[in-house]
Design an enzyme around this catalytic site. Structure first.
Site, short mmCIF file in Angstrom:
data_model
loop_
_atom_site.label_atom_id
_atom_site.label_comp_id
_atom_site.label_asym_id
_atom_site.label_seq_id
_atom_site.Cartn_x
_atom_site.Cartn_y
_atom_site.Cartn_z
N LYS A 18 50.17 -5.01 94.68
CA LYS A 18 51.53 -4.76 94.17
C LYS A 18 52.42 -4.29 95.17
O LYS A 18 52.12 -3.66 95.99
CB LYS A 18 51.54 -3.67 92.95
CG LYS A 18 50.93 -4.00 91.62
CD LYS A 18 51.23 -3.10 90.59
CE LYS A 18 50.60 -3.57 89.23
NZ LYS A 18 51.08 -4.82 88.56
N ARG A 67 42.68 -7.55 81.43
CA ARG A 67 42.17 -8.59 80.33
C ARG A 67 40.74 -8.34 80.89
O ARG A 67 39.83 -8.69 80.00
CB ARG A 67 42.77 -9.90 80.51
CG ARG A 67 42.84 -10.44 82.04
CD ARG A 67 43.81 -11.61 82.12
NE ARG A 67 45.24 -10.83 81.94
CZ ARG A 67 46.40 -11.76 82.23
NH1 ARG A 67 46.17 -13.25 82.47
NH2 ARG A 67 47.56 -11.10 82.16
N1 BES Z 1 49.33 -3.11 84.40
C1 BES Z 1 49.81 -4.37 84.70
C2 BES Z 1 51.02 -4.64 83.76
C3 BES Z 1 52.31 -3.87 83.86
C4 BES Z 1 53.50 -4.20 84.77
C5 BES Z 1 52.45 -2.75 83.00
C6 BES Z 1 54.46 -3.19 84.69
C7 BES Z 1 53.59 -1.94 83.01
C8 BES Z 1 54.65 -2.07 83.88
C9 BES Z 1 48.91 -5.17 84.81
O1 BES Z 1 47.71 -5.05 85.16
C10 BES Z 1 49.53 -6.54 85.83
O2 BES Z 1 49.46 -6.43 86.85
N2 BES Z 1 49.78 -7.67 85.03
C11 BES Z 1 50.06 -8.74 85.79
C12 BES Z 1 49.53 -9.95 85.11
C13 BES Z 1 49.70 -11.39 86.21
C14 BES Z 1 48.98 -11.08 87.45
C15 BES Z 1 49.26 -12.55 85.53
C16 BES Z 1 51.85 -9.01 85.48
O3 BES Z 1 52.13 -8.63 84.75
O4 BES Z 1 52.38 -9.15 86.37
MN MN Z 2 47.51 -5.37 87.29
#
Ligand code: BES
Ligand code: MN
Ligand code: ZN
Length: 498
Positions: free
Chosen positions: A275, A349
């Protein structure tokens, strides 16, 4: 904070809180004060913009003969429209307002504050519950706080003619508040303090309440075949855990249990699909789904709910490392289905896939609900007012939405469907963990999870937008909200107890 219920008498210290309805209509308590002290309430209102709108406040210096510091007028809005959540809000508003004054104690007259249809004791108890929820602070690491930064408010007395019944009603609400606090605490803790092993240790404390707690370590998980969960955790020096809580409170211990499953990523860096830096600290609360299941089990066991309930936490830390899982890796999940991990940041997931499969296989639950901070996309869609709800059961949707509305934790249903599901078909494995585009991101996460659910009624709650609040709300101070605890507790209480 201490909350007590007492027979109506005028207080001798602190602040006296009385209600005023919309359009400056005095409740009996306010009218009495006004009558006995020279029209003090009416005159103060006339000299201000206070109209009695819900949650408005006006502080007045008390007349010397009353012997207390001040009177706080509290707007209650239209009495005919009052709901229980509003009463909780009143308790919360009193706490936050009086903290800004440096006040330590207050007395609130519950007479005339109860909405039609809510019994007086329940109304008095709800005010106390709201006050208690709002008084939460996570300040254990603030060692240099100045006195003027500290919360001063310590004691709320609620005047009611039904003292015993109010205390009793508050008793079970207080157990729920303790569940909410437990969730807020674990979610607020940083990731160097709460990681899979320490989170599991915290859960073990629930044994005191009669909850059976079982912890599967990485050796056991490997033996059982939790390939998706282990893949997420393999880049971290903090090994994954699966925690199973069992509360069997129903008369018939053979009744199929309800099952709650939580995503517990104790820190989500994204892994090798790293990230961006700014805001990454927020990912300490990527375990809020597991936090909510933990707090809900505490509430349910705490008030000795007459239902059989299972809580399962999928705990792992998602780190980039020489041993971390790579984009393109293929893992074999507990279900036997294989997954091509195209993005290591879509890890929630993966851990849930194994936890859901395990839960339905081992416990044959009558329904299964997972809570997860799963996608950023749900924040784009719904912001922080509603959690996203996905389900294969209309009945479960209705029950969840009604429960959520009753406790102020709202849910908005979003779609599942075959055409979405086809987006995660894959050439190299049974499925991939992301789709090729950015469309319908929250639904893509949900249909992925659905591949690990058989015929059981199931709901997935994407709580990424509601687990953490950037601003204060009446019963929720900013920070970890504890979303989900009250919702699950209410669902159990309303539909599934003996
Ligand atoms: N934990 C994150 C989702 C999230 C993002 C929660 C911001 C709270 C605030 C999750 O694991 C994630 O990174 N999801 C990705 C999925 C994508 C790679 C398909 C996302 O939402 O960008
Ligand atoms: Mn994630
Ligand atoms: Zn995550």
């Amino acid at each position: 904070m201490k909350i007590s219920f007492v027979e109506p008498v005028l207080p001798k210290s602190g602040t006296l809180v009385v209600g005023v309805a919309e359009d400056r209509v005095l409740t009996p308590a306010a009218a009495l004060l006004d009558h006995d002290y020279d029209g003090i309430v009416q005159r103060a209102i006339a000299a201000s913009r206070f109209t009695g709108k819900r949650d408005q406040t006006l502080a007045i210096l008390a007349p010397p003969s009353l012997g207390i510091a001040r009177i706080l007028l509290l707007g209650i809005g239209k009495p005919a429209e009052l709901e229980t959540t509003h009463l909780e809000g009143f308790g919360g508003v009193v706490v936050s307002t009086l903290n800004t004054f440096g006040e330590t104690e207050a007395t609130i007259d519950a007479a005339g504050l109860g909405p039609l249809g809510v019994a007086a004791p329940q109304a008095a108890a709800s005010i106390g519950f709201g006050a208690s929820l709002r008084s939460y602070r996570f300040d254990k690491y603030r060692t240099r706080e100045k006195p003027e930064q500290k919360a001063t408010f310590k004691k709320l007395s609620i005047l009611t003619t039904a003292v015993a019944a109010s205390r009793k009603a508050f008793g079970s609400l207080d157990k729920i508040a303790q569940g909410v606090v437990a969730t807020r605490d674990v979610v607020s803790e940083p990731a160097n303090v709460i990681y899979p092993e320490t989170f599991a240790e915290k859960v073990i404390e629930l044994r005191e309440l009669g909850v059976d707690v079982e912890v599967l370590d990485e050796k056991k998980l490997k033996k059982l075949g939790f390939g998706a969960l282990l893949g997420v955790g393999q880049g971290s020096v903090r090994p994954p855990r699966l925690v199973i809580m069992r509360w069997y409170g129903a008369k018939d211990k053979l009744t199929a249990p309800l099952a709650f499953v939580g995503k517990g990523i104790t820190f989500d860096t994204g892994g090798i699909s790293l990230k961006p830096g700014p805001g990454m600290e927020d990912m300490k609360w990527d375990m809020a789904g597991a936090g909510a299941v933990f707090g809900a089990m505490k509430a349910i066991a705490g008030r000795k709910a007459k239902a059989n309930v299972i809580g399962v936490l999928a705990l792992a830390e998602n780190m980039p490392d020489g041993n971390a899982q790579r984009p393109g890796d293929i893992v074999t999940s507990l279900s036997g289905q294989t997954i091509e991990v195209l993005n290591t940041d879509a890890e929630g997931r993966l851990v849930l896939a194994d936890a859901l499969w395990f839960t339905q296989d081992r416990f044959k639950p009558r329904l299964m609900i997972d809570l997860a901070t799963l996608t950023g996309a749900v924040i784009v869609a719904l912001g922080s007012e509603y959690a996203g709800l996905f389900s294969n059961s209309d009945e479960l949707v209705e029950r969840l939405q009604l429960s959520g509305k009753a406790v102020g934790e709202n849910l908005w249903r979003l779609p599942l469907g075959d055409s979405y599901d086809r987006e995660i078909d894959c050439d190299a494995a049974d499925m991939k963990n992301i789709s090729s585009g950015r469309e319908a991101g929250s639904t893509i996460g949900a249909v992925f999870l659905q591949r690990f659910v058989n015929s059981v009624p199931w709901a997935h709650l994407d709580i990424a937008g509601v687990a953490w609040s950037k601003k204060d709300k009446p019963t929720v101070p900013k920070g970890a909200t504890g979303y989900g605890v009250r919702l699950l507790d209410r669902l159990v209480a309303q539909y599934y107890e003996d």
